[in-house]
Design an enzyme around this catalytic site. Structure first.
Site, PDB file in Angstrom:
ATOM      1  N   SER A  14       0.869  -1.229   0.192  1.00  0.00           N
ATOM      2  CA  SER A  14       0.315  -0.003  -0.336  1.00  0.00           C
ATOM      3  C   SER A  14       0.822   1.064  -0.146  1.00  0.00           C
ATOM      4  O   SER A  14       0.714   2.273   0.400  1.00  0.00           O
ATOM      5  CB  SER A  14      -0.865   0.181   1.384  1.00  0.00           C
ATOM      6  OG  SER A  14       0.102   0.242   2.865  1.00  0.00           O
ATOM      7  N   GLY A  15       2.340   1.250  -0.326  1.00  0.00           N
ATOM      8  CA  GLY A  15       2.676   2.055  -0.264  1.00  0.00           C
ATOM      9  C   GLY A  15       2.591   3.337  -1.857  1.00  0.00           C
ATOM     10  O   GLY A  15       1.748   3.511  -2.642  1.00  0.00           O
ATOM     11  N   ILE A  17       3.897   2.765  -4.827  1.00  0.00           N
ATOM     12  CA  ILE A  17       3.420   2.386  -6.310  1.00  0.00           C
ATOM     13  C   ILE A  17       2.135   1.070  -5.913  1.00  0.00           C
ATOM     14  O   ILE A  17       1.427   1.690  -7.123  1.00  0.00           O
ATOM     15  CB  ILE A  17       4.762   1.167  -6.758  1.00  0.00           C
ATOM     16  CG1 ILE A  17       6.156   1.992  -7.005  1.00  0.00           C
ATOM     17  CG2 ILE A  17       4.017   0.243  -7.467  1.00  0.00           C
ATOM     18  CD1 ILE A  17       7.677   1.282  -6.979  1.00  0.00           C
ATOM     19  N   CYS A 132      12.284   0.319 -12.533  1.00  0.00           N
ATOM     20  CA  CYS A 132      11.421   1.220 -13.542  1.00  0.00           C
ATOM     21  C   CYS A 132      12.534   1.933 -14.332  1.00  0.00           C
ATOM     22  O   CYS A 132      12.445   2.520 -15.569  1.00  0.00           O
ATOM     23  CB  CYS A 132      11.373   2.320 -12.808  1.00  0.00           C
ATOM     24  SG  CYS A 132      13.077   3.182 -11.778  1.00  0.00           S
ATOM     25  N   ALA A 164      11.641   8.128  -4.051  1.00  0.00           N
ATOM     26  CA  ALA A 164      12.263   6.513  -3.997  1.00  0.00           C
ATOM     27  C   ALA A 164      11.807   6.574  -2.679  1.00  0.00           C
ATOM     28  O   ALA A 164      12.515   7.149  -1.501  1.00  0.00           O
ATOM     29  CB  ALA A 164      14.006   6.856  -3.978  1.00  0.00           C
ATOM     30  N   GLY A 165      11.086   5.390  -2.585  1.00  0.00           N
ATOM     31  CA  GLY A 165      10.649   5.027  -0.673  1.00  0.00           C
ATOM     32  C   GLY A 165      11.186   3.929  -0.376  1.00  0.00           C
ATOM     33  O   GLY A 165      12.102   3.283  -1.288  1.00  0.00           O
ATOM     34  N   GLY A 167      10.898   0.872  -0.424  1.00  0.00           N
ATOM     35  CA  GLY A 167      10.850   0.005  -0.516  1.00  0.00           C
ATOM     36  C   GLY A 167      12.010   0.029  -1.678  1.00  0.00           C
ATOM     37  O   GLY A 167      12.309  -1.125  -1.755  1.00  0.00           O
ATOM     38  N   ASN A 171      16.214  -2.075  -1.870  1.00  0.00           N
ATOM     39  CA  ASN A 171      16.074  -3.094  -3.169  1.00  0.00           C
ATOM     40  C   ASN A 171      16.913  -2.394  -4.383  1.00  0.00           C
ATOM     41  O   ASN A 171      17.415  -2.843  -5.327  1.00  0.00           O
ATOM     42  CB  ASN A 171      14.667  -3.366  -4.624  1.00  0.00           C
ATOM     43  CG  ASN A 171      13.764  -4.241  -3.497  1.00  0.00           C
ATOM     44  OD1 ASN A 171      14.217  -4.689  -2.737  1.00  0.00           O
ATOM     45  ND2 ASN A 171      12.733  -3.170  -3.746  1.00  0.00           N
ATOM     46  N   ASN A 290       9.432   7.549 -12.166  1.00  0.00           N
ATOM     47  CA  ASN A 290      10.236   5.975 -12.201  1.00  0.00           C
ATOM     48  C   ASN A 290       8.978   5.520 -11.547  1.00  0.00           C
ATOM     49  O   ASN A 290       8.992   4.011 -11.347  1.00  0.00           O
ATOM     50  CB  ASN A 290      11.520   5.971 -11.756  1.00  0.00           C
ATOM     51  CG  ASN A 290      11.259   6.682  -9.727  1.00  0.00           C
ATOM     52  OD1 ASN A 290      10.546   8.282  -9.689  1.00  0.00           O
ATOM     53  ND2 ASN A 290      11.637   6.448  -8.878  1.00  0.00           N
TER      54      ASN A 290
END
Length: 314
Positions: A14-15, A17, A132, A164-165, A167, A171, A290
């Site tokens: 639920s972020g 993206i 992305c 850029a969260g 997640g 990664n 992105n």
């Protein structure tokens, strides 16, 4: 298409993206019906927004999704969590016969970029959306490769640090490894390299991507034409995708060849392509191209998969 005829989908994550993807499906889904949003924080903005928009939610992760009565209506699940979590999610969902579209760099299923190989992978139980940077740049590598063999391709994805969260940051290693490999598998390059830059500039900058390829000397006009055709193909599902300036060519003389990692000294034709990806701002700011290119590509894949599932059912 009536809602009763659409294919039910859920999103895990639920972020940023996941939320952007949910809004795209609710607003523009032709063959997709948004059934459930899954998270782990009951107070997350994404879950709260999903509830306001009439989407069923659970904050108990995948196990919570499985307990929802509506789970039986779900045929496709998007995973927008992390590469580490995806393996478990995929195993469980596959056991229930659910198709999985993976927006993490886990790369369990085949790499898919809609403009390159979607038709060939419609039946795959798990589709990996690469990254992305891969979605933005690998089509260009493939466009050059269909004219002349790409010996080396290097991509640099520069994104706003604000887009850029957690997640994405978790990664980073998987991003470079997965993108580099996909440059070779989908782009056709003998050797691929990927670099990501988190740009802290204020105000935030729109996603910028640079693609360098090294080939034998070839017809420059044919390469440029192939690149322009590919850009239009990507723009069909990512409207904010565009060429920033004209394609650049440099002939590398044999007397001063490039030292290509993993391939040694090379002469030939260096092609440089500079791209910009502006987001559609459905949920996220326009500079977050992105994230927009990932959700747009994932939705394009799901629409085609849903069409294939509906055709089989008919």
């Amino acid at each position: 298409m009536q809602d009763s005829e659409k294919i039910g989908v859920a999103i895990i994550g639920s972020g940023n993206i996941g939320t952007d993807l949910m809004i795209k499906i609710l607003r523009h889904g032709k063959a997709l019906k948004m059934v459930a949003m899954v998270g782990i924080d009951p107070k997350s903005e994404g879950l709260e927004r999903a509830r306001r928009m009439g989407v069923e939610t659970t904050s108990d992760g995948l196990e919570g999704l499985l307990r929802l009565p509506a789970f039986n209506d779900i045929r496709i699940v998007f995973d927008a969590t992390s590469a580490g979590a995806h393996q478990h999610h995929n195993e469980v969902l596959q056991a229930h016969g659910v198709r999985v579209i993976d927006l993490t760099p886990a790369a369990i299923g085949p790499y898919v970029i809609p403009s390159i190989n979607l038709d060939a992978e419609l039946a795959a139980p798990n589709i990996n959306m690469v990254t992305c940077g891969g979605q933005a740049t690998i089509p260009i590598v493939a466009a050059v490769n269909r004219i002349t063999k790409v010996h080396y391709a290097e991509i640099i994805a520069s994104i706003s640090s604000k887009s850029a969260g957690p997640g994405t940051r978790a990664n980073i290693d998987e991003f470079t490894e997965t993108t580099s490999r996909a440059i070779e598998v989908l782009g056709g390059a003998e050797k691929g390299k990927a670099i990501i830059i988190l740009n802290p500039a204020e105000p935030p900058l729109i996603m910028r991507d640079t693609v360098f390829t090294l080939t034998d000397l070839s017809h420059k006009e044919s390469i440029e034409d192939s690149i322009m055709l590919m850009i239009e193909k990507v723009r069909s599902y990512v409207p904010g995708y565009r060429l920033k300036q004209r394609v650049q060519f440099d002939e590398i003389d044999a007397s001063t060849p490039m030292n290509v990692p993993g391939l040694g000294l090379r002469s030939g034709l260096k092609t440089s392509v500079y791209l910009e990806v502006e987001g559609a701002a459905h949920y996220l700011p326009a500079y977050a191209g992105n994230l927009d290119i990932m959700t747009s590509a994932a939705m394009a894949c799901a629409e085609r998969v849903a069409g294939a599932l509906a055709a089989v059912a008919a």
